[in-house]
Write a protein that holds these residues in place. Structure first.
Motif, mmCIF file in Angstrom:
data_model
loop_
_atom_site.group_PDB
_atom_site.id
_atom_site.type_symbol
_atom_site.label_atom_id
_atom_site.label_comp_id
_atom_site.label_asym_id
_atom_site.label_seq_id
_atom_site.Cartn_x
_atom_site.Cartn_y
_atom_site.Cartn_z
ATOM 1 N N PHE A 13 23.931 69.825 39.694
ATOM 2 C CA PHE A 13 23.436 70.427 38.443
ATOM 3 C C PHE A 13 24.526 70.431 37.386
ATOM 4 C CE2 PHE A 13 23.157 74.617 36.190
ATOM 5 C CZ PHE A 13 22.161 74.259 35.315
ATOM 6 N N VAL A 14 25.701 70.923 37.771
ATOM 7 C CA VAL A 14 26.800 70.990 36.811
ATOM 8 C C VAL A 14 27.193 69.583 36.368
ATOM 9 C CG1 VAL A 14 29.190 71.681 36.487
ATOM 10 C CG2 VAL A 14 27.615 73.180 37.696
ATOM 11 N N VAL A 16 25.370 66.830 36.318
ATOM 12 C CA VAL A 16 24.354 66.239 35.436
ATOM 13 C C VAL A 16 24.428 66.870 34.053
ATOM 14 C CG1 VAL A 16 21.870 66.011 35.058
ATOM 15 C CG2 VAL A 16 22.818 65.579 37.302
ATOM 16 N N GLY A 17 24.627 68.192 34.005
ATOM 17 C CA GLY A 17 24.732 68.859 32.710
ATOM 18 C C GLY A 17 25.908 68.341 31.918
ATOM 19 N N LEU A 18 27.053 68.198 32.576
ATOM 20 C CA LEU A 18 28.230 67.695 31.858
ATOM 21 C C LEU A 18 28.024 66.236 31.455
ATOM 22 C CD1 LEU A 18 31.139 69.334 33.860
ATOM 23 C CD2 LEU A 18 30.189 70.001 31.660
ATOM 24 N N ALA A 20 25.218 64.917 30.675
ATOM 25 C CA ALA A 20 24.358 64.929 29.494
ATOM 26 C C ALA A 20 25.186 65.220 28.247
ATOM 27 C CB ALA A 20 23.264 65.982 29.656
#
Lengths: 153, 260
Positions: A13-14, A16-18, A20
């Protein structure tokens, strides 16, 4: 095992967020292409700057090499003063470089187009570009055109 | 004659008192965050609940929003012969406004309501008071990890929303409607600023994350320990979060983008 899977999922999650955020920075914004912080500043005076805005591009032969930093008005000379930042890699602009205000397309944004001169010396930070040509205001053009038409008749 | 005015005053005072309660509560929660750094596994679990499980709805909504935005903007822009700026329009509206705001609304519905219901139910089933009995501070143990997880999740989710939305706009604009791919990206890059647009959008989403999670944990902790009380608290979380996000979005937009 549950916590291990949870940790892996949170890690993804982290990541993928970074990812993005990095995509937004590099692919969507201009951070990857041109950094505004390192560059040198030159100024130019125009009679009329038309629709030029802070952050408008500065182009040399169509290539974006900088941006407009500040716009102010000189009340003593009744001229607009433009400060622009030009990327450090473009440090060989002759001192007699000319600055024009152009419009990209008929309705596009306005930008400063530089045309290199022939002098041996190069522009440095704080220099002033002497040769300038104001923006073309379409309303004025139409006004002149109509005036000429009516005088011809 | 003074009755209506008195009622207004009473409601205002009650709202103010509640705001004060919420502020005192959040101070306690924030004080509970530093000890968490030594037991980060509590936060990891909550990051999973709050963040990872929200990815699906965020991604699907973002794709839909991006595609619809691309489609609608294309037909309007085509009338002006400037469909190349589709990428710029989609990217700016997503990064500045739609990304943070829609993520906030979805986050309130998906994660905020779950937080409130969970904490409220813990209170109703007296798990919180039994923790106190065992000398475990429920604010530090239960509320603080959830608060921190919510704050950390929101910006990441908003970044994902914007990125996926832009991909959705790209799929429709370039793939379906035939906008030039190079113009789509290059005009976007020329007109989206990292600091002014993307970073401000991230700050927005961080503020929204704080507000939503704050409302969610406070409503849960403050809920009447009955089935009805928990349901009402959950409802209030979603409604108040939505209002707060929209109101703060207006204020932040005026502060960030009003200048130029």
């Amino acid at each position: 095992m549950y916590t291990r899977m949870t940790e892996i999922a949170v890690g993804c999650f982290v990541a993928v967020g970074l990812a993005a955020l990095v995509m937004l920075a590099m692919k969507v914004s201009n951070l990857g292409a041109f950094s505004d912080t390192d560059g040198y500043t030159v100024s130019a005076r125009f009679e009329n700057i038309g629709g030029l805005k802070v952050r408008s591009p500065v182009r040399l032969g169509g290539v974006r090499i900088g941006r407009v930093n500040a716009i102010s008005y000189d009340q003593d000379r009744y001229e607009a003063v433009i400060e622009m930042t030009i990327g450090n890699s473009y440090d060989r602009l002759p001192v007699d470089t000319a600055a024009n205000i152009f419009t990209s397309g008929l309705l596009g944004e306005q930008y400063i187009g530089l045309e290199p001169g022939a002098e041996e010396d190069y522009l440095a930070s704080g220099d002033v570009i002497e040769l300038t040509q104001s923006a073309i205001i379409i309303e004025q053009l139409i006004g002149h055109f109509l005036l000429n038409e009516s005088q011809a008749e | 004659m003074f009755e209506p005015i008195r009622l207004i005053g009473e409601a205002a005072l009650r709202a103010l008192a509640r705001l004060g309660q919420a502020t005192l509560f959040i101070v306690q929660v924030i004080a509970g965050i530093p000890p968490l750094l030594r037991r980060f596994s509590l936060v990891i679990t909550q990051l999973y609940e709050v963040g990872v499980l929200s990815i699906a709805i965020i991604a699907v909504s973002a794709l839909a929003v991006g595609m619809v935005l691309g489609l609608q903007m294309f037909y309007t822009l085509r009338d002006f012969g400037s469909e190349q700026i589709l990428g710029q329009v989609v990217a700016l509206s997503l990064v500045r406004e739609l990304g943070p705001v829609l993520t906030g609304l979805l986050f309130a519905g998906r994660a905020g309501s779950a937080l409130t219901a969970e904490i409220g139910l813990m209170k109703a089933t007296e798990q919180l008071s039994s923790m106190e009995m065992m000398a475990v501070d429920p604010i530090k143990r239960v509320v603080a990890p959830r608060f921190l997880a919510g704050i950390l999740s929101m910006p990441l989710l908003a970044a994902m929303f914007s990125a996926v939305g832009i991909i959705g706009g790209y799929l429709v604009g370039v793939g379906m409607l035939g906008v030039d791919s190079g113009a789509f990206w290059s005009l976007m890059q020329a007109n989206v600023d990292f600091y002014d647009d993307i970073l401000n959008g991230m700050i927005k989403s961080l503020v929204f994350g704080i507000i939503i999670t704050w409302i969610a944990v406070f409503e849960g902790y403050d809920a009447k320990p009955t089935a009805e009380g928990v349901s009402r608290a959950t409802m209030r979380t979603v409604v108040h979060s939505a209002f707060a996000v929209l109101a703060f979005d207006f204020i932040l937009t005026a502060l960030m983008f009003g200048g130029s």
